[in-house]
Design a protein around this motif. Sequence first.
Motif: not given
Length: 245
Positions: A170-184
Amino acid sequence: MDLLTLAGLIIAFASVFLANWLGGGEVVLLLNLPSAIIVIVGSLGAALAQSTLSESVAALRMLSWSLFPPAFDLSGNRRTINLLAHKARRFSIIALENDIKALNNDFAIRAMQMAVDGADPELLSERLHDEAERIREKRGHCIGFLESIGGYAPTLGIMGSVLGLIQAMANLDSPEALGHGIAVAFVSTLYGQGFANLVVFPICRKLYRYADQELLNNQMFIDGIYGIATGKHPQRLDLELSGYE
């Protein structure tokens, strides 16, 4: 308290955090409450769905054995039986009426009381051996319930990761948030594997060993009380019971 259980759990989890730290990972990423909830609570719920209430309660009660294990002093119990055998041979088995509590074991106390009351030794031995086996079987069912929690945990961990990935997408527009979300998201998989293989299964192995010791202890009491009831010579009886140690 069994400090070895606590030490083992601490070492196991410390190794995970240490490896993550040495690899340059952030420790805070490994701490995720939603992942813990879906793995632990979800696995418990799945196990409850396949079990009965009485079995579940008994299993959770038996879990306390991992920290406060029951004491099965085979050598001490053997000595106690030997003293009772000598007294019964000198006087009679009726003379043991006031010594029954010295056994300090509910199963043995009940067995000895039956022997003192004049139960047929052969029938007594047969029934008590059956009862000892049933007790061991019930213990096995309880531990099986706990093992099922560990069996469901990895799957629940994967489900948690999928949910985390859905939220991350849901945060594809924010690469930084996307990377953190995948890690979590992948923390849930780690929780599932860790909870099963670092906590549940090792504890279940220990509980199986205690259940086997309980069966061995009960069988020794049965053979000892049978020997007393049949008038077996104390030295011969003690020699036979030495095989349990």
